[in-house]
Design a protein around this motif. Structure first.
Motif, PDB file in Angstrom:
ATOM      1  N   ASP A   1     -17.513 101.157  -4.721  1.00 60.27           N
ATOM      2  CA  ASP A   1     -18.865 100.996  -3.952  1.00 60.27           C
ATOM      3  C   ASP A   1     -18.851  99.334  -4.273  1.00 60.27           C
ATOM      4  N   PRO A   2     -19.090  98.821  -3.265  1.00 55.89           N
ATOM      5  CA  PRO A   2     -19.279  99.310  -1.809  1.00 55.89           C
ATOM      6  C   PRO A   2     -18.143  99.789  -1.018  1.00 55.89           C
TER       7      PRO A   2
ATOM      8  N   ILE B   1     -20.376  91.088  -5.122  1.00 58.28           N
ATOM      9  CA  ILE B   1     -19.349  91.878  -3.936  1.00 58.28           C
ATOM     10  C   ILE B   1     -20.024  93.441  -3.984  1.00 58.28           C
ATOM     11  N   GLN B   2     -20.582  93.818  -5.028  1.00 58.14           N
ATOM     12  CA  GLN B   2     -21.049  95.151  -5.001  1.00 58.14           C
ATOM     13  C   GLN B   2     -22.864  95.012  -4.800  1.00 58.14           C
TER      14      GLN B   2
ATOM     15  N   THR C   1     -16.260  88.980 -17.824  1.00 53.99           N
ATOM     16  CA  THR C   1     -16.093  88.242 -16.652  1.00 53.99           C
ATOM     17  C   THR C   1     -14.627  88.616 -16.039  1.00 53.99           C
TER      18      THR C   1
ATOM     19  N   ILE D   1     -19.415  87.255  -9.536  1.00 55.76           N
ATOM     20  CA  ILE D   1     -18.290  88.146  -9.001  1.00 55.76           C
ATOM     21  C   ILE D   1     -18.747  89.452  -8.660  1.00 55.76           C
TER      22      ILE D   1
ATOM     23  N   MET E   1     -12.672  93.114  -8.694  1.00 54.19           N
ATOM     24  CA  MET E   1     -13.017  92.682  -7.694  1.00 54.19           C
ATOM     25  C   MET E   1     -11.507  92.344  -6.890  1.00 54.19           C
TER      26      MET E   1
ATOM     27  N   ILE F   1     -17.519  80.369 -12.889  1.00 54.28           N
ATOM     28  CA  ILE F   1     -18.198  81.389 -12.221  1.00 54.28           C
ATOM     29  C   ILE F   1     -18.218  82.371 -13.695  1.00 54.28           C
ATOM     30  N   CYS F   2     -18.902  83.310 -13.156  1.00 51.68           N
ATOM     31  CA  CYS F   2     -19.038  84.399 -14.443  1.00 51.68           C
ATOM     32  C   CYS F   2     -19.089  85.688 -13.620  1.00 51.68           C
ATOM     33  N   LEU F   3     -19.325  86.786 -14.492  1.00 54.90           N
ATOM     34  CA  LEU F   3     -19.299  88.190 -13.945  1.00 54.90           C
ATOM     35  C   LEU F   3     -20.589  88.216 -13.134  1.00 54.90           C
TER      36      LEU F   3
ATOM     37  N   LEU G   1     -14.062  88.797  -1.628  1.00 55.57           N
ATOM     38  CA  LEU G   1     -13.717  87.981  -2.847  1.00 55.57           C
ATOM     39  C   LEU G   1     -14.652  86.843  -3.178  1.00 55.57           C
ATOM     40  N   ILE G   2     -15.275  86.694  -4.447  1.00 57.90           N
ATOM     41  CA  ILE G   2     -15.855  85.542  -4.580  1.00 57.90           C
ATOM     42  C   ILE G   2     -15.194  84.936  -6.041  1.00 57.90           C
ATOM     43  N   GLU G   3     -14.747  83.713  -5.779  1.00 63.24           N
ATOM     44  CA  GLU G   3     -14.185  82.670  -6.526  1.00 63.24           C
ATOM     45  C   GLU G   3     -14.890  81.569  -6.738  1.00 63.24           C
TER      46      GLU G   3
END
Lengths: 804, 205
Positions: B122-123, A103-104, B18, A100, B25, A95-97, A81-83
């Motif tokens: 993915d992942p 994560i991938q 976003t 986020i 996520m 934060i923006c997309l 998770l990223i917040e």
């Protein structure tokens, strides 16, 4: 089906990183049989019901200029998770997309996994995996051999925007006396014209405008699209809107920012200078200027010699108040109304005339303001309207809103009108309107680029890492963007990140030059566009990975952030700092570099004073990696003391008389102008700009973003229909510099006669070529004499498009 | 009673996606699916526009499960897998979902996704909130109003991450809540009101 509701922390029923095969494929590995897959590099998740979680904090990208402080939850050694980091004040959490999607993106198939050596032709992209020892030795041997044979400056080194300011110390160029490629050629198009009148560095924002926007009555964005390029700044945009500011966006495209503004002004590409010159004319004609400001703070009352165009004045020694340094500067005369004589502008009690012509000692003298009125006689509103295709009444309205509604901003971005060859003329015209209206140096107004400079000064209080005296980069032979076209001594290159295709246009010429080098190595996280041309590829890790507990110390807009390790470096990747140390060690120079991020951070904080006094690593660690240094919300404002020879805002550029640009004289862009004969073959202007899915090429590798976005060109329905193009078609874009193929999107928001494409995507995602194959690399000759040199005119490009 | 919902300012929505990525996520939404998406209204491409250049307008519209008071999906679910919970959220008990997709046909907002195959991440691991349940092939899924977060008293991840603060979360049954006040003051409306679904997601300009 009880198994379906087990908690998220439990072992997945499927194997991890099924996509690893794709990674090897993307790299085109010749020795793929021996290549280890991502699955082997990552330890399997633990098979217990509740995953082990911990959090780590860091500051994200710097090159969207948002500096978001993030809280990262790591479960079983993986980013989960990223917040936003909640240790910041609520209003500063962002934060923006892009944050986020890490994560991938951190695990993307395009990651460079091991050091690689080229086995095919340059550009072919065939590599074999080698060891770090082999790779580092190959890089060092190539540099040593070249420098022994051709001299120090035969080695070119650069950290590109994708790579700089993360994980490294940045001292390799100095240690190895490298050529660094001089002027950057990016983002400083208007600045060349603006800084000459306001002082060098003025374009970075004459005050801290993000916080000031809500205090403005009018905000004009010139080709600026912050709602997409710098999403974290949108708060200031809406705060200003809520506070009642009128927001006007001038853009060729109906951008997201344009659609959220009160008014959108559609302008022809590359003609923004004509629009601003039209505003100057309207303000003069209507008498909307601020006489008191002009007399007290600008060069408008200065006298010029009509015969020579030179400023009439005396040379005298001036002592700098801060440094004590004495320099010889011209002090201009003004016409003193009280005595009817020419007197020095800064004499006590002088009452300068703003307009008039006088005979003195056989000279005809005229004020700069009168000279401007004469020079701008041909620049009627109708003329400005014809050139820019903006209704003269709208230009007059812009001038009215800017001059008469109260404090006003004129803001530009980094990636619009600055990317034409006439951007310096635009910058100069901005000085003229600002100096006429006094929209500077007070609350709620200013002119320039508002990247959040101004108040954010913490980094200047940090200690720099000192190298012994003898270590200095070579004096630059020429800018990097000039190297394909001019003889130079560069034989070997090492770049961290892709410099050659991101920081230059006309990629065919640039890459032809790169192919002719004796040796080229790249250190990169991902398989970027330049990788295929390298002899050696070094795998860097992302900023989420580190081999020690703390990472980079960074400025985060009012806070300092000391990054923490989230996960171990993936695959065989290493941090920039470790790679720099490994290379330096080949000369025994690693002793001069920080041994660790922690040592580097401790050193930088060792004499922390001013607004960061008392900041220590331990305090950062105790406060989620961030400490706030701003003790006030009051923005640091520019003063009315300008860093020019007279300390005033100077509209008249004596040094540019020889270019016919003492006052900004409109000129067409180099290529993208209406009557260009090239239009018969290449009728469309090809523009690029930012997308919310990229920072330059960064995030090309994101599988999440690939679901939305790829190499796509936007075309107006009129131009699409004329060519039988529909949304989703593969299209070929061509000019005499090159060609590429991508996907078409037919979009009403696009001005007929133009194409728009977001910058950019790694070349291997295009069916053929990539967008830099067609972009214009013209160097504007007069800009070599300006602060920032010629700027790369990416948007000053004509093309034709057809179904592929 | 508690009736959780959202109010979304379309003026402040900049179409940045976003919220859509934050949702992906947080809820470990597989590849090829979106619980929350932002469309450019009336356009077949992102960042398109209405009208003829230069007379243009554009509205971004974020859409996810509307957590209807009168949910069309619930009525057609043959097993009771879809239910209205005590907080007023529309939820799915994945164990009871038989994959008939009646709910998907019934939802006028096209808010649901279906796992036709084994979900692809993915992942390839279970990113997101550790308390979010894993879904498998053959079940429908959709926005839960971040059940796991809102159960803990947190706001949904889309609300937390929205860069323009376009989204407000709260209790529609509490007339003093910020969301209730916004809906009143801004004359907020719901999507497809004529369907009688009584959405708990409100929009205003």
């Amino acid at each position: 089906m009880g198994e379906t509701t087990v908690s998220r922390g439990a072992l997945s029923r499927r194997s991890f990183l099924k996509g690893a095969g794709a990674a090897a494929g993307a790299l085109g590995l010749a020795g793929a049989a021996g290549m280890t897959t991502a699955q082997d590099w990552l330890a399997p998740a633990k098979a217990h019901a509740e995953g082990e979680e911990r959090v780590a904090y860091l500051c994200h990208q710097f090159h969207c200029l948002s500096a978001c402080c993030l809280k990262c939850t790591v479960r079983d050694g993986r980013l989960a998770l990223i917040e936003p980091n909640d240790a910041l004040r609520e209003e500063d959490q962002r934060i923006c997309l892009r944050g986020i999607n890490e994560i991938q993106h951190v695990y993307a198939a395009d990651r460079i996994q091991t050091p690689l050596r080229r086995v095919g032709e340059r550009g072919e992209g065939k590599f074999e995996a080698i060891t770090w020892d082999e790779a580092i030795k190959a890089v060092a041997d190539a540099i040593k051999e070249s420098q022994a044979k051709y001299g120090d400056n035969s080695f070119f080194f650069r950290k590109s925007t994708e790579a700089s300011s993360a994980h490294g110390s940045g001292y390799l160029a100095a240690l190895l006396h490298a050529e660094t490629g001089g002027n950057w050629g990016l983002d400083r198009g208007q600045a060349n014209g603006l800084d000459a009148g306001c002082g060098v560095g003025a374009f970075r924002a004459t005050n801290n405008a993000l916080a000031e926007w809500p205090l403005a009555s009018t905000i004009i964005f010139l080709g600026f699209n912050p709602l997409e390029s710098s999403i974290a700044w949108t708060k200031a945009f809406f705060d200003a809107k809520d506070a009642g500011a009128k927001i006007i966006t001038v853009d060729t495209r109906f951008s997201p920012t344009a659609s959220k503004s009160h008014q959108w002004v559609s302008v022809k590409p590359g003609t923004d200078a004509a629009l601003v010159i039209g505003m100057v004319r309207a303000i003069m004609d209507e008498g909307w200027y601020d006489e008191e400001f002009m007399k007290a703070h600008t060069g408008y009352p200065f006298l010029i010699d009509r015969a020579t165009g030179e400023v009439y004045g005396v040379m005298r020694d001036v002592t700098d108040e801060k440094t004590g340094k004495v320099s010889r500067k011209k002090a201009p005369y003004v016409w003193d109304v009280a005595t009817g004589t020419a007197r020095l502008f800064d004499e006590e009690g002088v009452d300068p005339a703003l307009e008039g012509t006088w005979e003195v000692d056989g000279r005809t003298l005229v004020t700069e303001f009168s000279a401007l009125r004469e020079a701008y006689e041909p620049y009627t509103l109708e003329w400005a309207g014809e050139v820019s295709s903006v209704d003269p009444a709208v230009i007059r309205g812009l001038a009215d809103d800017y001059a008469n509604r109260g404090p006003a901003f004129l803001c530009f971005g980094l990636g619009g009108p600055d990317k034409y060859t006439n951007a310096d003329v635009l910058g100069h015209a901005l000085v003229l309107v600002t100096a006429l209206t006094g929209n500077t140096g007070k609350k709620g107004c200013g002119t320039g680029w508002y990247g959040g400079g101004g108040a954010f000064h913490a980094t200047s209080a940090l200690q720099s890492w000192k190298l012994p005296e003898e270590f200095k980069a070579s004096k630059s032979q020429m800018p990097m963007y000039d190297m394909p076209y001019n003889d130079n001594n560069v034989h070997v290159a090492l770049t961290f990140g892709d410099a050659f295709t991101l920081e230059a246009a006309d990629a065919n010429s640039m890459l032809e030059w790169v192919k002719g080098l004796d040796f080229f190595a790249i250190c990169d996280i991902y398989h970027s566009s330049a990788v295929d041309y390298a002899d050696i590829v070094l795998p860097a890790c992302s900023k989420f990975e580190c081999d020690e507990e703390v990472t980079d110390l960074r400025d985060a807009k009012g806070y300092l952030s000391l990054g923490q390790k989230c996960i171990d470096p993936l695959f065989e990747s290493k941090t920039d700092l470790e790679i720099e140390r490994l290379i330096a060690a080949q000369w025994g120079y690693d002793q001069y570099l920080p041994k660790s991020h922690e040592e580097y951070a401790r050193h930088r904080l060792s004499k922390a004073k001013g607004n960061i006094e008392g900041f220590t690593i331990e305090k950062f660690q105790a406060n989620q990696g961030v400490l706030r240094y701003l003790d006030s919300d009051e923005p640091v404002r520019s003063t009315l003391k300008f860093a020019t020879d007279t300390g005033r805002m100077e509209p008249y550029y004596e040094k540019q008389i020889k270019f016919g640009q003492a006052f900004p004289t409109y000129e067409t862009p180099n290529e993208a102008y209406e009557d260009n004969a090239k239009r018969q073959q290449y009728p469309l202007v090809f523009m690029q700009g930012k997308s919310c899915f990229r920072i330059h090429a960064y995030y090309s590798a994101s599988a999440w973003f690939q679901e939305y976005f790829g190499p796509q060109v936007n075309i107006s329905p009129v131009d699409a229909e004329a060519r039988g193009i529909a949304t989703g078609d593969a299209v070929r874009i061509t000019n005499d510099r090159g060609t590429f193929v991508c996907t078409a999107l037919v979009n009403n928001a696009i001005q007929p006669g133009t194409l728009f494409m977001a910058e950019t995507t790694y070349n291997h995602y295009y069916p053929e070529g990539f967008l830099q194959n067609v972009t214009n690399s013209h160097r504007q000759e007069r800009c070599y004499e300006m602060t920032y040199g010629p700027q790369i005119p990416y948007n000053d490009t004509l093309v034709e498009i057809e179904k592929a | 009673m508690t009736k959780l919902g959202l109010a979304i300012s379309l003026d402040r929505c900049i179409g940045c996606q976003t919220c859509a990525n934050a949702c992906k996520m947080q809820n470990s939404v597989p590849m090829g699916m979106q619980w929350n998406r932002v469309v450019t209204e009336g356009c077949d491409i992102m960042d398109g526009a209405h009208g003829t250049y230069p007379d243009l307008s554009r509205t971004y519209l974020p859409i996810a499960c509307q957590h209807c008071e009168n949910p069309a999906c619930l009525k057609v679910c043959p097993t009771g897998a879809t239910y209205k919970d005590e907080m007023g959220r529309v939820e799915i008990n994945y164990d009871n979902c038989i994959g008939c997709r009646m709910c998907m046909a019934a939802c006028p907002y096209n808010a649901r996704s279906f796992n036709w195959e084994d979900p692809v991440h993915d992942p390839d691991f279970n990113y997101g909130d550790k308390d979010v349940p894993v879904r498998v092939k053959g079940v429908a899924e959709k926005c839960t109003l971040c059940k796991e977060r809102t159960d803990r008293g947190d706001e949904p991840m889309c609300v937390k991450c929205c860069p323009t603060k376009a989204r407000t979360f709260g209790d529609l049954d509490d007339p003093k809540s910020a969301i209730s006040q916004l809906i009143r003051e801004k004359h907020a409306y719901v999507l497809l009101e004529d369907k009688g679904t009584k959405p708990q997601v409100h929009y205003f300009d």
